[in-house]
Design an enzyme around this catalytic site. Structure first.
Site, PDB file in Angstrom:
ATOM      1  N   TRP A 166       0.819  -1.221   0.000  1.00  0.00           N
ATOM      2  CA  TRP A 166       0.000   0.000   0.000  1.00  0.00           C
ATOM      3  C   TRP A 166       0.851   1.268   0.000  1.00  0.00           C
ATOM      4  CZ3 TRP A 166      -4.713  -0.614   3.891  1.00  0.00           C
ATOM      5  CH2 TRP A 166      -5.470  -1.733   3.495  1.00  0.00           C
ATOM      6  N   LYS A 167       2.131   1.129   0.290  1.00  0.00           N
ATOM      7  CA  LYS A 167       3.023   2.293   0.417  1.00  0.00           C
ATOM      8  C   LYS A 167       2.397   3.288   1.417  1.00  0.00           C
ATOM      9  CE  LYS A 167       4.927   1.245  -4.059  1.00  0.00           C
ATOM     10  NZ  LYS A 167       5.498   1.694  -5.318  1.00  0.00           N
ATOM     11  N   HIS A 194      12.889  -2.773  -0.707  1.00  0.00           N
ATOM     12  CA  HIS A 194      12.119  -2.166  -1.796  1.00  0.00           C
ATOM     13  C   HIS A 194      12.957  -1.036  -2.407  1.00  0.00           C
ATOM     14  CE1 HIS A 194       9.102   0.086  -3.999  1.00  0.00           C
ATOM     15  NE2 HIS A 194       8.404  -1.041  -4.023  1.00  0.00           N
ATOM     16  N   GLU A 237      11.576  -6.644  -9.216  1.00  0.00           N
ATOM     17  CA  GLU A 237      10.873  -5.429  -9.629  1.00  0.00           C
ATOM     18  C   GLU A 237      11.834  -4.503 -10.374  1.00  0.00           C
ATOM     19  OE1 GLU A 237       7.351  -4.468  -6.874  1.00  0.00           O
ATOM     20  OE2 GLU A 237       9.136  -3.785  -5.846  1.00  0.00           O
TER      21      GLU A 237
HETATM   22  P1  PGA Z   1       3.364  -0.284  -8.886  1.00  0.00           P
HETATM   23  O1  PGA Z   1       4.436  -0.454  -7.716  1.00  0.00           O
HETATM   24  O2  PGA Z   1       2.534  -1.540  -8.916  1.00  0.00           O
HETATM   25  O3  PGA Z   1       2.566   0.913  -8.487  1.00  0.00           O
HETATM   26  O4  PGA Z   1       4.131  -0.096 -10.160  1.00  0.00           O
HETATM   27  C1  PGA Z   1       5.037  -1.698  -7.505  1.00  0.00           C
HETATM   28  C2  PGA Z   1       5.937  -1.652  -6.291  1.00  0.00           C
HETATM   29  O5  PGA Z   1       6.547  -0.614  -6.014  1.00  0.00           O
HETATM   30  O6  PGA Z   1       6.057  -2.665  -5.559  1.00  0.00           O
END
Ligand code: PGA
Length: 254
Positions: free
Chosen positions: A10-11, A97, A167
C-alpha cells in the site's frame, strides 16, 4: 498445493484509518473464497493492528513494508523492530524495496533487516531490481549481487521463509509492466542466483514474484507467460475494485 501469492504494497496510502479498514474488510471477504492463491496486504504501520484479524482468515495475511536494522529494543527514535511487528500479528515483511534503497538502504542494510525479520519469525520478501538495462548485460551482475549480498550470512534453515520479488525499477509506477516473456527469463535468473547460495533444492522451491505496473488487465499474462509464483502490487492494491478483479482473475488460473 503451492498457492500463488498476491501481495499488496500500500506504500503511504490511504490517508485515514477509516479508509484502510474499508479496503481490508473487502480484501478479507474475497480472500476467504480463494482456491489457488493467498493474499498479503502491507498497509502503513499505524493501520496494521486494525487490518490484522483476531480470527484466522483463510488465504489472508498482513505484512509490513519495512523493519528496523536494529534487532533489540532501545534508544532508536522512530524505529520499529521485527519482534514488535511479529507481536502485533503481522506475518510478512518487505525488505529492500527500491524506494527504500533509494533512501539509502544498501545490500548490507537489507541483509541486516532480513536477518532480524527471519529471526523474529517473519516471512520476508526481498526486493531486487535493476535501475536500467545496458547492452553489455551489466544489470545482470547488479541483480546477482543484490541477491547474493542481501541474503549473505543467512542460515540455510531460513531459505523457506524468503521470497524474492523481482521489480525492475523502470517499471515501478510506470504505465506498462515488463513483457511477460522477459519476466519468465528473469524469474529463472533469480531462482538460479538463489540456488547458487542455498543449493538446488531450495532454488527450485523459492517463490519469485514480479512487481512493477501490475494491474487487473495484465496480471493473468504475467502469471501464465511469466510463470512467476505471484505478484507484488503497488497502485492497484489500493484501488480496491481493480485489486479484487485481479485477485479473482489470478485465482482462476489453475
Ligand atoms: P506499482 O508499484 O505496482 O505501483 O508499479 C510496484 C511496487 O513498487 O512494488
Amino acid at each position: 498445493m503451492n498457492k500463488r501469492l498476491i501481495i499488496g504494497n500500500w506504500k503511504m496510502n490511504p490517508g485515514t484509518l477509516v479508509e484502510a479498514k474499508k479496503i481490508a474488510i473487502k480484501i478479507k471477504r474475497i480472500s476467504k473464497k480463494l482456491q489457488n492463491s493467498e493474499v498479503v496486504i502491507c498497509p502503513p504501520l499505524p493501520f496494521i493492528t486494525n487490518c490484522v484479524s483476531k480470527k484466522n482468515i483463510n488465504n489472508f495475511h498482513v505484512g509490513v513494508q519495512t523493519v528496523s536494522v536494529e534487532e533489540e529494543v532501545g534508544p532508536y527514535t522512530g524505529e520499529v523492530n521485527a519482534r514488535m511487528i511479529n507481536s502485533i500479528g503481522a506475518e510478512y515483511v518487505i525488505v529492500g524495496h527500491s524506494e527504500e534503497r533509494a533512501r539509502g538502504d544498501s545490500n548490507v542494510i537489507v541483509s541486516k533487516k532480513l536477518i532480524n525479520a527471519l529471526n523474529a519469525g517473519l516471512i520476508s520478501i526481498v526486493c531486487i531490481g535493476e535501475k536500467a538495462r545496458d547492452e553489455g548485460g551489466l544489470y545482470l551482475e547488479e541483480l546477482k549481487n543484490q541477491i547474493k549480498e542481501s541474503i549473505a550470512n543467512i542460515s540455510k534453515k531460513f531459505a523457506k521463509d524468503i521470497i524474492i520479488a523481482y521489480e525492475p525499477i523502470w517499471a515501478i509506477g510506470a504505465q506498462e509492466p515488463m513483457m511477460p516473456e522477459q519476466i519468465f527469463e528473469m524469474s529463472l535468473f533469480a531462482k538460479k542466483a538463489f540456488s547458487d547460495i542455498f543449493g538446488t533444492e531450495n532454488g527450485l522451491k523459492v517463490k519469485v514474484l514480479y512487481g512493477g505496473a501490475v494491474n487487473f488487465r495484465n496480471a493473468v499474462d504475467i502469471i501464465n507467460i511469466g510463470k512467476v509464483n505471484g505478484l507484488l502490487i503497488g497502485r492497484e492494491s489500493v484501488n480496491t475494485p481493480g485489486f479484487i478483479e485481479l485477485i479473482k482473475a489470478v485465482d482462476k488460473i489453475s
